[in-house]
Design a protein around this motif. Structure first.
Motif, PDB file in Angstrom:
ATOM      1  N   ILE A 189      -8.095   3.361   2.704  1.00 18.10           N
ATOM      2  CA  ILE A 189      -8.587   2.097   3.262  1.00 18.10           C
ATOM      3  C   ILE A 189      -7.543   1.486   4.191  1.00 18.10           C
ATOM      4  O   ILE A 189      -7.852   1.046   5.313  1.00 18.10           O
ATOM      5  CB  ILE A 189      -8.953   1.100   2.140  1.00 18.10           C
ATOM      6  CG1 ILE A 189     -10.075   1.667   1.254  1.00 18.10           C
ATOM      7  CG2 ILE A 189      -9.363  -0.244   2.739  1.00 18.10           C
ATOM      8  CD1 ILE A 189     -11.374   1.928   1.970  1.00 18.10           C
ATOM      9  N   GLU A 190      -6.290   1.475   3.749  1.00 19.61           N
ATOM     10  CA  GLU A 190      -5.215   0.915   4.572  1.00 19.61           C
ATOM     11  C   GLU A 190      -5.005   1.738   5.837  1.00 19.61           C
ATOM     12  O   GLU A 190      -4.778   1.180   6.920  1.00 19.61           O
ATOM     13  CB  GLU A 190      -3.917   0.846   3.765  1.00 19.61           C
ATOM     14  CG  GLU A 190      -3.958  -0.167   2.624  1.00 19.61           C
ATOM     15  CD  GLU A 190      -2.696  -0.143   1.771  1.00 19.61           C
ATOM     16  OE1 GLU A 190      -1.737   0.566   2.166  1.00 19.61           O
ATOM     17  OE2 GLU A 190      -2.672  -0.807   0.721  1.00 19.61           O
ATOM     18  N   ALA A 191      -5.065   3.053   5.715  1.00 24.34           N
ATOM     19  CA  ALA A 191      -4.887   3.920   6.883  1.00 24.34           C
ATOM     20  C   ALA A 191      -5.977   3.658   7.919  1.00 24.34           C
ATOM     21  O   ALA A 191      -5.710   3.658   9.130  1.00 24.34           O
ATOM     22  CB  ALA A 191      -4.901   5.379   6.449  1.00 24.34           C
ATOM     23  N   ASN A 192      -7.178   3.442   7.478  1.00 21.42           N
ATOM     24  CA  ASN A 192      -8.281   3.207   8.411  1.00 21.42           C
ATOM     25  C   ASN A 192      -8.118   1.898   9.179  1.00 21.42           C
ATOM     26  O   ASN A 192      -8.712   1.727  10.246  1.00 21.42           O
ATOM     27  CB  ASN A 192      -9.606   3.182   7.641  1.00 21.42           C
ATOM     28  CG  ASN A 192     -10.801   3.050   8.550  1.00 21.42           C
ATOM     29  OD1 ASN A 192     -11.090   3.934   9.336  1.00 21.42           O
ATOM     30  ND2 ASN A 192     -11.510   1.920   8.468  1.00 21.42           N
ATOM     31  N   ARG A 193      -7.302   0.998   8.651  1.00 23.38           N
ATOM     32  CA  ARG A 193      -7.109  -0.307   9.295  1.00 23.38           C
ATOM     33  C   ARG A 193      -5.892  -0.351  10.218  1.00 23.38           C
ATOM     34  O   ARG A 193      -5.569  -1.412  10.766  1.00 23.38           O
ATOM     35  CB  ARG A 193      -6.993  -1.388   8.216  1.00 23.38           C
ATOM     36  CG  ARG A 193      -8.284  -1.540   7.403  1.00 23.38           C
ATOM     37  CD  ARG A 193      -8.171  -2.565   6.300  1.00 23.38           C
ATOM     38  NE  ARG A 193      -9.455  -2.727   5.608  1.00 23.38           N
ATOM     39  CZ  ARG A 193      -9.669  -3.565   4.606  1.00 23.38           C
ATOM     40  NH1 ARG A 193      -8.672  -4.322   4.155  1.00 23.38           N
ATOM     41  NH2 ARG A 193     -10.863  -3.652   4.053  1.00 23.38           N
ATOM     42  N   ILE A 194      -5.215   0.777  10.382  1.00 22.80           N
ATOM     43  CA  ILE A 194      -4.090   0.844  11.323  1.00 22.80           C
ATOM     44  C   ILE A 194      -4.633   0.684  12.747  1.00 22.80           C
ATOM     45  O   ILE A 194      -5.568   1.384  13.155  1.00 22.80           O
ATOM     46  CB  ILE A 194      -3.337   2.182  11.180  1.00 22.80           C
ATOM     47  CG1 ILE A 194      -2.708   2.267   9.778  1.00 22.80           C
ATOM     48  CG2 ILE A 194      -2.268   2.326  12.258  1.00 22.80           C
ATOM     49  CD1 ILE A 194      -2.038   3.607   9.485  1.00 22.80           C
ATOM     50  N   GLU A 195      -4.057  -0.228  13.489  1.00 20.88           N
ATOM     51  CA  GLU A 195      -4.592  -0.541  14.823  1.00 20.88           C
ATOM     52  C   GLU A 195      -4.364   0.581  15.822  1.00 20.88           C
ATOM     53  O   GLU A 195      -5.250   0.895  16.620  1.00 20.88           O
ATOM     54  CB  GLU A 195      -3.974  -1.852  15.342  1.00 20.88           C
ATOM     55  CG  GLU A 195      -4.419  -3.079  14.534  1.00 20.88           C
ATOM     56  CD  GLU A 195      -3.923  -4.372  15.148  1.00 20.88           C
ATOM     57  OE1 GLU A 195      -3.359  -4.330  16.272  1.00 20.88           O
ATOM     58  OE2 GLU A 195      -4.099  -5.431  14.519  1.00 20.88           O
ATOM     59  N   ASP A 196      -3.180   1.189  15.800  1.00 26.94           N
ATOM     60  CA  ASP A 196      -2.896   2.267  16.745  1.00 26.94           C
ATOM     61  C   ASP A 196      -3.727   3.496  16.372  1.00 26.94           C
ATOM     62  O   ASP A 196      -3.599   4.036  15.265  1.00 26.94           O
ATOM     63  CB  ASP A 196      -1.404   2.611  16.713  1.00 26.94           C
ATOM     64  CG  ASP A 196      -1.055   3.687  17.713  1.00 26.94           C
ATOM     65  OD1 ASP A 196      -0.927   3.385  18.911  1.00 26.94           O
ATOM     66  OD2 ASP A 196      -0.941   4.855  17.274  1.00 26.94           O
ATOM     67  N   LYS A 206      -2.805  13.209   7.118  1.00 31.23           N
ATOM     68  CA  LYS A 206      -1.811  13.497   6.077  1.00 31.23           C
ATOM     69  C   LYS A 206      -2.385  13.224   4.689  1.00 31.23           C
ATOM     70  O   LYS A 206      -2.167  14.000   3.748  1.00 31.23           O
ATOM     71  CB  LYS A 206      -0.553  12.653   6.305  1.00 31.23           C
ATOM     72  CG  LYS A 206       0.559  12.967   5.291  1.00 31.23           C
ATOM     73  CD  LYS A 206       1.780  12.121   5.530  1.00 31.23           C
ATOM     74  CE  LYS A 206       2.913  12.553   4.583  1.00 31.23           C
ATOM     75  NZ  LYS A 206       2.508  12.565   3.169  1.00 31.23           N
ATOM     76  N   LEU A 207      -3.117  12.137   4.556  1.00 31.51           N
ATOM     77  CA  LEU A 207      -3.717  11.811   3.262  1.00 31.51           C
ATOM     78  C   LEU A 207      -4.707  12.898   2.838  1.00 31.51           C
ATOM     79  O   LEU A 207      -4.760  13.276   1.661  1.00 31.51           O
ATOM     80  CB  LEU A 207      -4.432  10.453   3.336  1.00 31.51           C
ATOM     81  CG  LEU A 207      -3.532   9.221   3.377  1.00 31.51           C
ATOM     82  CD1 LEU A 207      -4.349   7.963   3.660  1.00 31.51           C
ATOM     83  CD2 LEU A 207      -2.774   9.064   2.062  1.00 31.51           C
ATOM     84  N   ILE A 208      -5.468  13.401   3.780  1.00 36.33           N
ATOM     85  CA  ILE A 208      -6.429  14.459   3.476  1.00 36.33           C
ATOM     86  C   ILE A 208      -5.700  15.717   3.024  1.00 36.33           C
ATOM     87  O   ILE A 208      -6.094  16.376   2.049  1.00 36.33           O
ATOM     88  CB  ILE A 208      -7.311  14.753   4.708  1.00 36.33           C
ATOM     89  CG1 ILE A 208      -8.258  13.575   4.952  1.00 36.33           C
ATOM     90  CG2 ILE A 208      -8.104  16.042   4.526  1.00 36.33           C
ATOM     91  CD1 ILE A 208      -9.016  13.655   6.256  1.00 36.33           C
TER      92      ILE A 208
END
Length: 300
Positions: A189-196, A206-208
């Motif tokens: 969830i946090e990764a999906n909210r990264i703006e860049d 990496k998470l996958i």
């Protein structure tokens, strides 16, 4: 004199004699079922040369000895029954599912459902959006949960594409450990909210790659299947976004979803699945691992 009467009288006399010589305060066990009773009766039988009626326990012992050879097959049958049966298909962890023949890390049920849809449903309008008959879906689930090691795709119930697509969604919905795993859910969830955009993609990738083997391989297989469906969206009308609306809440979740997460994280769930379908080749390729820098197209 009647031999039976004489034997009974002798038995009574011996018992009386035995009681007289027993230690004070000790009541001998004269029951035929007790060990002393059995010993006394055996002694009387030797002296009288007659046979007395056997106790139920003696009869059982003799029957057991006489039928020992008959008991062996019964024991073997019990062992067969206790033999580990084929795994269930629904409601168990991915690693405990019956594996597909060609990929031991992908459940057989997932491979079978995807095969049916790709063989006959690539141009089926609204595939995965139209639910199948609940009774038929439940019937198939019950059969598969009995431990089927093979799936008969010629079965009439496997001919309804809506039933099969619902069956696949049900499988992932019932996983006790979701495909993206509980411990990594918040990270996704946090990764999906990264703006860049580039950093967001790299973090998701990496998470996958850090998912356990069964979860990574099953996700790779499923996303590849959904990409194939999306490639035929001109006919089936199931673009990546439409597929994400169907599979996002089913795949990206925690094992105990609460209402707050369901509401606040729903856009993230959709977006994560949509992104994976759009860039499936990059997310699951090994090119970057071999030193080849890959820059995925900017997601919409």
């Amino acid at each position: 004199q009647d031999p039976g009467f004489a034997s009974q009288a002798l038995i009574s006399k011996k018992l009386n004699d035995y009681r007289k010589v027993s230690p004070a305060g000790t009541k001998p066990d004269s029951s035929p079922k007790g060990p002393r009773g059995l010993g006394i009766r055996a002694e009387f039988l030797k002296q009288t040369g007659t046979s007395a009626p056997r106790s139920p326990r003696q009869d059982a012992a003799v029957t057991k000895d006489e039928s020992s050879s008959q008991k062996a097959p019964w024991g073997i049958n019990i062992m067969k029954k206790n033999k580990k049966s084929a795994p269930r298909a629904f409601g168990v962890r991915l690693e405990d599912c019956q594996p597909a023949p060609d990929n031991k890390n992908v459940p057989l049920i997932v491979e079978a459902c995807c095969k049916v849809v790709e063989d006959r449903g690539l141009e089926y309008m609204g595939i995965y959006r139209v639910p199948g008959n609940n009774a038929v879906v439940s019937s198939l689930q019950e059969q598969l949960n009995k431990g089927a090691t093979e799936i008969n795709l010629q079965d009439e119930r496997w001919q309804d594409l809506n039933v099969i697509s619902s069956l696949l969604k049900s499988f992932f919905r019932k996983l006790p450990e979701p495909l993206f795993t509980d411990d990594k859910y918040n990270d996704f969830i946090e990764a999906n909210r990264i703006e860049d955009a580039s950093e967001r993609m790299r973090t998701l990738r990496k998470l996958i790659r850090d998912l356990p083997g069964h979860y990574y391989e099953t996700l790779k297989f499923l996303v590849g299947h959904l990409k194939t469906i999306a490639d035929h969206s001109e006919k089936n009308k199931m673009e990546p976004r439409n597929l994400a609306l169907v599979f996002g809440p089913t795949l990206v979740r925690t094992s105990e979803d609460n209402m707050t997460d369901m509401v606040t994280h729903m856009p993230d769930r959709y977006k994560i699945v949509e992104t994976l379908i759009q860039h499936s080749d990059w997310f699951f390729s090994d090119k970057e691992d071999k030193g080849e820098k890959v820059s995925p197209a900017r997601p919409r």
